[in-house]
Design a protein around this motif. Structure first.
Motif, PDB file in Angstrom:
ATOM      1  N   TYR A 128       0.837  -1.199   0.000  1.00 58.80           N
ATOM      2  CA  TYR A 128       0.000   0.000   0.000  1.00 58.80           C
ATOM      3  C   TYR A 128       0.875   1.253   0.000  1.00 58.80           C
ATOM      4  CZ  TYR A 128      -3.380   3.502   1.552  1.00 58.80           C
ATOM      5  OH  TYR A 128      -4.170   4.619   1.651  1.00 58.80           O
ATOM      6  N   GLY A 129       0.605   2.151  -0.939  1.00 59.82           N
ATOM      7  CA  GLY A 129       1.325   3.409  -1.040  1.00 59.82           C
ATOM      8  C   GLY A 129       2.548   3.367  -1.933  1.00 59.82           C
ATOM      9  N   ALA A 130       3.000   2.140  -2.314  1.00 63.38           N
ATOM     10  CA  ALA A 130       4.231   2.057  -3.103  1.00 63.38           C
ATOM     11  C   ALA A 130       4.053   2.666  -4.487  1.00 63.38           C
ATOM     12  CB  ALA A 130       4.679   0.598  -3.217  1.00 63.38           C
ATOM     13  N   GLU A 131       2.813   2.584  -5.043  1.00 60.11           N
ATOM     14  CA  GLU A 131       2.611   3.124  -6.398  1.00 60.11           C
ATOM     15  C   GLU A 131       2.796   4.638  -6.429  1.00 60.11           C
ATOM     16  OE1 GLU A 131      -1.314   3.326  -4.317  1.00 60.11           O
ATOM     17  OE2 GLU A 131       0.286   1.835  -4.526  1.00 60.11           O
ATOM     18  N   LEU A 132       2.705   5.304  -5.264  1.00 59.72           N
ATOM     19  CA  LEU A 132       2.886   6.751  -5.222  1.00 59.72           C
ATOM     20  C   LEU A 132       4.305   7.145  -5.606  1.00 59.72           C
ATOM     21  CD1 LEU A 132       1.340   9.350  -4.370  1.00 59.72           C
ATOM     22  CD2 LEU A 132       2.376   9.099  -2.125  1.00 59.72           C
ATOM     23  N   PHE A 133       5.253   6.260  -5.327  1.00 64.89           N
ATOM     24  CA  PHE A 133       6.660   6.554  -5.613  1.00 64.89           C
ATOM     25  C   PHE A 133       7.168   5.785  -6.829  1.00 64.89           C
ATOM     26  CE2 PHE A 133       5.924   6.887  -1.044  1.00 64.89           C
ATOM     27  CZ  PHE A 133       6.324   8.196  -0.798  1.00 64.89           C
ATOM     28  N   ALA A 134       6.241   5.196  -7.611  1.00 58.79           N
ATOM     29  CA  ALA A 134       6.675   4.343  -8.722  1.00 58.79           C
ATOM     30  C   ALA A 134       7.306   5.132  -9.846  1.00 58.79           C
ATOM     31  CB  ALA A 134       5.489   3.530  -9.256  1.00 58.79           C
ATOM     32  N   GLN A 135       6.891   6.402 -10.042  1.00 58.77           N
ATOM     33  CA  GLN A 135       7.435   7.209 -11.124  1.00 58.77           C
ATOM     34  C   GLN A 135       8.816   7.739 -10.722  1.00 58.77           C
ATOM     35  OE1 GLN A 135       6.075   7.549 -14.065  1.00 58.77           O
ATOM     36  NE2 GLN A 135       4.212   6.440 -13.535  1.00 58.77           N
ATOM     37  N   THR A 136       9.788   7.505 -11.602  1.00 63.02           N
ATOM     38  CA  THR A 136      11.157   7.994 -11.358  1.00 63.02           C
ATOM     39  C   THR A 136      11.244   9.424 -11.880  1.00 63.02           C
ATOM     40  OG1 THR A 136      12.038   5.773 -11.585  1.00 63.02           O
ATOM     41  CG2 THR A 136      13.590   7.605 -11.784  1.00 63.02           C
ATOM     42  N   LEU A 137      11.381  10.394 -10.962  1.00 65.88           N
ATOM     43  CA  LEU A 137      11.414  11.800 -11.348  1.00 65.88           C
ATOM     44  C   LEU A 137      12.740  12.429 -10.916  1.00 65.88           C
ATOM     45  CD1 LEU A 137       7.800  12.797 -10.223  1.00 65.88           C
ATOM     46  CD2 LEU A 137       8.559  12.173 -12.514  1.00 65.88           C
ATOM     47  N   THR A 138      13.094  13.505 -11.586  1.00 63.55           N
ATOM     48  CA  THR A 138      14.307  14.254 -11.239  1.00 63.55           C
ATOM     49  C   THR A 138      13.896  15.452 -10.399  1.00 63.55           C
ATOM     50  OG1 THR A 138      15.381  13.590 -13.276  1.00 63.55           O
ATOM     51  CG2 THR A 138      16.282  15.506 -12.149  1.00 63.55           C
ATOM     52  N   TYR A 139      14.445  15.556  -9.208  1.00 60.84           N
ATOM     53  CA  TYR A 139      14.091  16.642  -8.309  1.00 60.84           C
ATOM     54  C   TYR A 139      15.259  17.629  -8.235  1.00 60.84           C
ATOM     55  CZ  TYR A 139       9.818  14.418  -6.800  1.00 60.84           C
ATOM     56  OH  TYR A 139       8.570  13.876  -6.779  1.00 60.84           O
ATOM     57  N   ALA A 140      15.298  18.529  -9.222  1.00 68.25           N
ATOM     58  CA  ALA A 140      16.309  19.583  -9.198  1.00 68.25           C
ATOM     59  C   ALA A 140      15.852  20.682  -8.235  1.00 68.25           C
ATOM     60  CB  ALA A 140      16.505  20.154 -10.606  1.00 68.25           C
ATOM     61  N   PRO A 141      16.784  21.432  -7.632  1.00 65.27           N
ATOM     62  CA  PRO A 141      16.390  22.504  -6.703  1.00 65.27           C
ATOM     63  C   PRO A 141      15.525  23.535  -7.407  1.00 65.27           C
ATOM     64  CG  PRO A 141      18.728  22.033  -6.513  1.00 65.27           C
ATOM     65  CD  PRO A 141      18.232  21.273  -7.713  1.00 65.27           C
ATOM     66  N   VAL A 142      14.427  23.913  -6.775  1.00 61.94           N
ATOM     67  CA  VAL A 142      13.527  24.934  -7.309  1.00 61.94           C
ATOM     68  C   VAL A 142      13.901  26.247  -6.635  1.00 61.94           C
ATOM     69  CG1 VAL A 142      11.139  25.665  -7.586  1.00 61.94           C
ATOM     70  CG2 VAL A 142      11.720  23.241  -7.631  1.00 61.94           C
ATOM     71  N   SER A 143      14.400  27.205  -7.440  1.00 59.44           N
ATOM     72  CA  SER A 143      14.946  28.422  -6.839  1.00 59.44           C
ATOM     73  C   SER A 143      14.298  29.690  -7.371  1.00 59.44           C
ATOM     74  CB  SER A 143      16.467  28.498  -7.086  1.00 59.44           C
ATOM     75  OG  SER A 143      16.716  28.448  -8.493  1.00 59.44           O
ATOM     76  N   ASN A 144      13.360  29.578  -8.283  1.00 64.80           N
ATOM     77  CA  ASN A 144      12.808  30.785  -8.903  1.00 64.80           C
ATOM     78  C   ASN A 144      11.337  30.986  -8.586  1.00 64.80           C
ATOM     79  OD1 ASN A 144      11.904  28.610 -10.277  1.00 64.80           O
ATOM     80  ND2 ASN A 144      12.348  29.406 -12.346  1.00 64.80           N
ATOM     81  N   ILE A 145      10.887  30.472  -7.432  1.00 65.00           N
ATOM     82  CA  ILE A 145       9.496  30.675  -7.045  1.00 65.00           C
ATOM     83  C   ILE A 145       9.450  31.621  -5.854  1.00 65.00           C
ATOM     84  CG2 ILE A 145       8.777  28.419  -7.880  1.00 65.00           C
ATOM     85  CD1 ILE A 145       8.772  27.433  -5.008  1.00 65.00           C
ATOM     86  N   ALA A 146       8.329  32.297  -5.709  1.00 66.21           N
ATOM     87  CA  ALA A 146       8.188  33.239  -4.593  1.00 66.21           C
ATOM     88  C   ALA A 146       7.924  32.466  -3.309  1.00 66.21           C
ATOM     89  CB  ALA A 146       7.049  34.209  -4.878  1.00 66.21           C
ATOM     90  N   PRO A 147       8.727  32.690  -2.281  1.00 66.57           N
ATOM     91  CA  PRO A 147       8.530  31.969  -1.022  1.00 66.57           C
ATOM     92  C   PRO A 147       7.360  32.575  -0.248  1.00 66.57           C
ATOM     93  CG  PRO A 147      10.347  33.484  -0.798  1.00 66.57           C
ATOM     94  CD  PRO A 147       9.912  33.574  -2.232  1.00 66.57           C
ATOM     95  N   PRO A 148       6.784  31.827   0.679  1.00 69.06           N
ATOM     96  CA  PRO A 148       5.698  32.383   1.495  1.00 69.06           C
ATOM     97  C   PRO A 148       6.231  33.420   2.479  1.00 69.06           C
ATOM     98  CG  PRO A 148       6.290  30.188   2.242  1.00 69.06           C
ATOM     99  CD  PRO A 148       7.059  30.414   0.990  1.00 69.06           C
ATOM    100  N   ALA A 149       5.299  34.138   3.087  1.00 69.99           N
ATOM    101  CA  ALA A 149       5.692  35.239   3.986  1.00 69.99           C
ATOM    102  C   ALA A 149       6.423  34.734   5.212  1.00 69.99           C
ATOM    103  CB  ALA A 149       4.457  36.040   4.408  1.00 69.99           C
TER     104      ALA A 149
END
Length: 705
Positions: free
Chosen positions: A12-33
């Motif tokens: 249970y729950g393993a299919e949530l992580f089945a997709q192999t994705l690249t997690y590059a640092p996200v640096s160009n989004i506006a941070p919360p207050a």
């Protein structure tokens, strides 16, 4: 689990992580207050008024940014919401009458560690906005042996948080998902006790138990609770008892009621939910030749006539759909030629005349086709209900055997005869048949015959039991004076099917001969001549394939040769052939010609003259040098074939002296070189006259061959 269930259940729950994705640092989004600045963040600063300044400043290792002419300002540790007031307070110490705007232009990256039972343990560089769940996705989540319910976040020597991924997977709850800081360590421990849920459950899988949350109801709640299609009265719980050495596996039954849902589970348990019975407790089924094959609600005292209250309930939807199709509007014919111009070169003033003629022609052809379809629909609509027989299928619950209870449908529905208007029970299936489902006795069969041409009233008629061809024509008014009895075309569907089957068998034999001919020829030539003859054999094979293609294009017409007397032209000359459903009779008018085809100089039709013989026609047509007179034959107007070899006797008269009847066709085949490309055809098919006669082929076949 697979040994117990026979299924390879997912975790249970393993299919949530089945997709192999690249997690590059996200640096160009506006941070919360509430985002807290730190070393590596980049601040976008704009000042206007007494001074103008636009610049980007990076927070250094001391947690400071340096503003020109103002100096260093410590920003590490303050939130984004407090960034502008903090900077404005420092700038106002140096300049007055200024306005200031500050934002985070680029986020810093942080480095964290994922260890333990992870799919891909290691060091990960993430955005400073990342949370523990983001890091789990980057590492591929827990491995097959990793826990999803006790994942730890450690910062230095302290345990910051322990999260249960089931809350996130089942509910989307991220309230307990902590933000990450540089150097954080995520620990995925081994999985705890596990159980399996299978059977009538949409989320069949292997689940991990958590202390204090190990009851049946809590586990089923992860997949939406007890399913509607699972029986609540009974579920099976298989359990391993290590103390029982001989038989450690045990099974017990539990109910999915409030008490059963409080049943605690333990490591190794297999919970099987059982599906509800597909049986309907208060339904009877009506099927077969009916308007709506459906299940109907059963009521106490219900009988057959209550299920079928009126005969209209037995009229199928197809009947009306076929009838409605004949009144649908036909599209207008489109104008030919580009830009609305005609392609025939007619002057503009003649176009309306041409278009009107084209429209009339197309509409006339459409009307003929539609008329034929309407006549064909009579045959489709004749599938009348079998009023003498219907049946109730009933399950005897005592013996678990199926009973068939026949009854007379007409007496039950139309007459309400108590002997046949049987009482129904829940679960009964009532089947209604038509005459195509069960062949009826001859006198009760609906037989439609189509008759056209020179008869008093052409049309489609329902034939009486035992009625013959002669009797039908007499009943509808007899023949017209122009009728040509000898040329009567009598076609039958059952004969057409048999003829087409025979033709297909002949073609199959020819194909078999073709496939073996090439190799046989090369083998007979010998090795020294085989190479030289290969090209010739290939060309011959292609020619033979073309001839086979022409043969495959032939279709039998189902014509029955009535073998009529050529000298009689009255209704009495017709045989007393009993008519069958689908028979078609065409009574032609007397033609005024005979024809000659094949190896003749003048392949044409000629005026018929009384007493004109085969010899006369061959003389005026002119036999070519390659004409095979010994194989000549006559295809007679009544569908029979007369060959020269059949008229070679002294007492039967010669073939050349055979008197021709109107509509007869004389055919002279070409001589065949026994070494030519047609050798395999002549060897496989000895007599074309036999093929034409036995397979229901006529003039069209002669032209094709």
């Amino acid at each position: 689990m697979q040994e117990s269930t026979g299924k390879l259940l997912p975790v249970y729950g393993a299919e949530l992580f089945a997709q192999t994705l690249t997690y590059a640092p996200v640096s160009n989004i506006a941070p919360p207050a509430n985002y807290v600045l730190g070393t590596g963040d980049e601040v976008q600063l704009q000042i206007w008024g007494a001074v103008d300044l636009a610049t980007k400043l990076v927070v250094d290792s001391k947690g400071q940014i340096t503003i020109p002419k103002v100096g260093a300002v410590t920003v590490a540790g303050i939130s984004v919401g407090k960034l502008e007031p903090t900077l404005k307070a420092h700038v106002n110490k140096v300049f007055t009458n200024i306005e200031l705007s500050a934002s985070v232009a680029k986020l810093r990256s942080i480095q964290v560690y994922v260890v333990g039972q992870a799919q891909r343990p290691g060091t990960y560089t993430l955005s400073s906005l990342s949370t523990l769940v983001n890091a789990l996705f980057a590492s591929g989540g827990p491995s097959a042996n990793g826990s999803m319910r006790a994942i730890q976040l450690k910062r230095g020597s302290q345990l910051v948080a322990t999260i249960d991924l089931y809350d996130f997977i089942a509910k989307g709850d991220k309230l307990n998902d902590p933000s990450l800081q540089p150097g954080d360590v995520i620990v995925i421990p081994p999985a705890g006790p596990r159980v399996a849920v299978t059977g009538a459950y949409d989320q069949a899988a292997i689940y991990e138990l958590k202390p204090g949350r190990n009851k049946v109801g809590e586990l089923l709640a992860l997949g939406g609770g007890v399913p509607t299609l699972a029986t609540p009265q009974k579920a099976l719980l298989e359990r391993i008892d290590p103390s029982a050495r001989q038989s450690p596996r045990q099974v017990q039954e539990i109910a999915l009621n409030p008490a059963g849902l409080q049943q605690p589970l333990r490591d190794g348990d297999v919970l099987t939910l059982l599906p509800i019975s597909p049986a309907f407790g208060n339904a009877v089924t009506l099927q077969g030749s009916v308007a709506q094959p459906l299940r109907h609600a059963w009521t106490s005292g219900m009988k057959v006539a209550d299920l079928i209250p009126e005969p209209e309930a037995l009229i199928s939807r197809d009947y009306y759909l076929r009838k409605n199709a004949f009144v649908q509007l036909q599209p207008e014919p489109e104008e030919a030629g580009p830009e609305g111009k005609a392609n025939d070169g007619l002057p503009g003033q003649l176009k309306p005349v041409r278009n009107a003629r084209q429209n009339l022609k197309l509409r006339d052809e459409s009307s003929k086709a539609e008329g034929a379809a309407i006549l064909d629909s009579f045959s489709e609509g004749k599938r009348q209900i079998n009023w003498d027989y219907a049946v109730i299928e009933r399950l005897n619950k005592d013996t678990l055997s199926t009973q068939l209870i026949p009854f007379n449908l007409g007496k039950a529905v139309l007459l309400h005869d108590p002997e046949h208007n049987l009482p129904l029970q829940p679960g009964d299936v009532v089947s209604i048949f038509n005459q195509t489902d069960l062949r009826l006795p001859t006198e009760r069969q609906s037989r439609l015959v189509r008759i056209e041409g020179e008869v008093a009233a052409p049309g489609v008629y329902q034939v009486k039991p035992g009625e013959t061809l002669r009797q039908l024509i007499k009943r509808i008014g007899g023949l017209t004076p122009q009728a040509y009895v000898f040329g009567t075309e009598f076609t039958r569907e059952s004969v057409r099917q048999q003829q087409q089957k025979n033709l297909d068998q002949v073609i199959a034999k020819l194909e078999a001969s073709l496939s073996s001919q090439s190799s046989t020829q090369l083998a007979n030539l010998g090795a020294d001549r085989a190479a030289q003859a290969a090209a010739m054999v290939e060309a011959q094979k292609q020619s033979q394939q073309q001839q086979l293609a022409r043969l495959k294009s032939l279709r039998s017409n189902g014509r029955v040769a009535l073998e009529l007397s050529p000298t009689q032209n009255s209704l009495a000359a017709l045989p007393d052939v009993p008519l069958e459903d689908g028979d078609r009779i065409v009574m032609p008018s007397t033609p005024g010609f005979v024809a000659a085809f094949g190896a003749v100089n003048n392949e044409n039709v000629f005026v018929h003259k009384p007493g004109r013989t085969v010899e006369d026609v061959l003389r005026i047509a002119g036999v070519t040098e390659d004409g095979e007179l010994d194989q000549a034959f006559v295809l007679r107007a009544d569908g029979t074939v007369v060959a020269r070899k059949d008229r070679s006797g002294w007492f039967g008269g010669s073939f050349d002296s055979l008197a021709l009847m109107p509509g007869d066709t004389v055919v002279v085949p070409q001589k065949v070189d026994r070494e030519s490309k047609w050798t395999f055809i002549t060897r496989a098919v000895k007599d074309w006259t036999q093929i034409l006669a036995n397979l229901g082929l006529g003039i069209a076949a002669i032209n094709t061959l």
